[in-house]
Write a protein that holds these residues in place. Sequence first.
Motif, short mmCIF file in Angstrom:
data_model
loop_
_atom_site.label_atom_id
_atom_site.label_comp_id
_atom_site.label_asym_id
_atom_site.label_seq_id
_atom_site.Cartn_x
_atom_site.Cartn_y
_atom_site.Cartn_z
N ASP A 61 38.52 52.65 47.37
CA ASP A 61 37.57 53.36 48.23
C ASP A 61 36.46 52.43 48.70
N ARG A 62 35.95 51.61 47.78
CA ARG A 62 34.90 50.65 48.14
C ARG A 62 35.43 49.67 49.20
N ALA A 63 36.67 49.20 49.01
CA ALA A 63 37.26 48.26 49.97
C ALA A 63 37.41 48.90 51.34
N ARG A 64 37.81 50.16 51.39
CA ARG A 64 37.94 50.86 52.68
C ARG A 64 36.60 50.96 53.40
N GLN A 65 35.51 50.88 52.65
CA GLN A 65 34.18 50.93 53.24
C GLN A 65 33.61 49.53 53.50
N GLY A 66 34.47 48.50 53.40
CA GLY A 66 34.07 47.15 53.75
C GLY A 66 33.68 46.25 52.60
N CYS A 67 33.81 46.71 51.39
CA CYS A 67 33.47 45.91 50.21
C CYS A 67 34.65 45.00 49.87
N ARG A 68 34.39 43.72 49.63
CA ARG A 68 35.43 42.78 49.23
C ARG A 68 35.67 42.91 47.73
N ILE A 69 36.92 43.09 47.33
CA ILE A 69 37.29 43.25 45.92
C ILE A 69 38.18 42.06 45.54
N ARG A 70 37.73 41.27 44.56
CA ARG A 70 38.53 40.15 44.06
C ARG A 70 38.69 40.32 42.55
N VAL A 71 39.94 40.40 42.11
CA VAL A 71 40.24 40.58 40.70
C VAL A 71 41.08 39.41 40.23
N LEU A 72 40.64 38.77 39.18
CA LEU A 72 41.37 37.68 38.54
C LEU A 72 41.82 38.13 37.17
N LEU A 73 43.13 38.31 37.01
CA LEU A 73 43.73 38.62 35.72
C LEU A 73 44.51 37.40 35.26
N ALA A 74 44.68 37.27 33.97
CA ALA A 74 45.42 36.13 33.43
C ALA A 74 46.89 36.23 33.77
N ASP A 75 47.50 35.08 33.96
CA ASP A 75 48.95 35.02 34.15
C ASP A 75 49.58 35.36 32.80
#
Length: 192
Positions: A61-75
């Motif tokens: 929802d935040r992304a749809r409102q223009g917020c950039r979401i970056r998630v880094l999970l471990a391989d």
Amino acid sequence: MDDPRTVSAGRAEMVEFYPSRSAVPLELWRSLIQQARESVDILVYAGLFLPELHDITQLGDRARQGCRIRVLLADPNGAAVRRRGEEEGFGIGLAHRVLLSLRYYEPILAIPGVQVRLHDTTLYASIFRVDETMLVNTHVYGSTAAHNPVLHLRRVPGGRVVDHYLASFDRVWTQAKPTSDINAAIATFDGR
């Protein structure tokens, strides 16, 4: 030696200290995501607690409102996860926690502005950044993240601490592998 103004600004960045991640109020985690306007950056091994206590679709929802979401999970196949799992006494359990986290993020992957990448980095701290606020969960050898201290920081003019952690996030981000297909990432898990 740092300029006294820089030292003072660095101290002013500290909002709160929590002796463990489990001591961070649940409402703080929720309110940060609900109030995000510009960016959300998450750097963790698995970070399973976050989707377990907060509806991850709100990041969409935040992304749809223009917020950039970056998630880094471990391989989950990475050397860093294997090493950390051994150090914490969980062995392959940490890799399985990463796989479960990947499943939680799957519903929001197709939303423009949401990016999930996999890293194989030794983490000295997990980083949760929302706009000008940051929670830094320090890592202690042999101890799970939930039992380690958290710094609640907020960017202030002249401060360098938030920017220092953000630069660390960005270095990991540039080295990480993008993943747009959770099933492919899970299918490559070899369970060693």
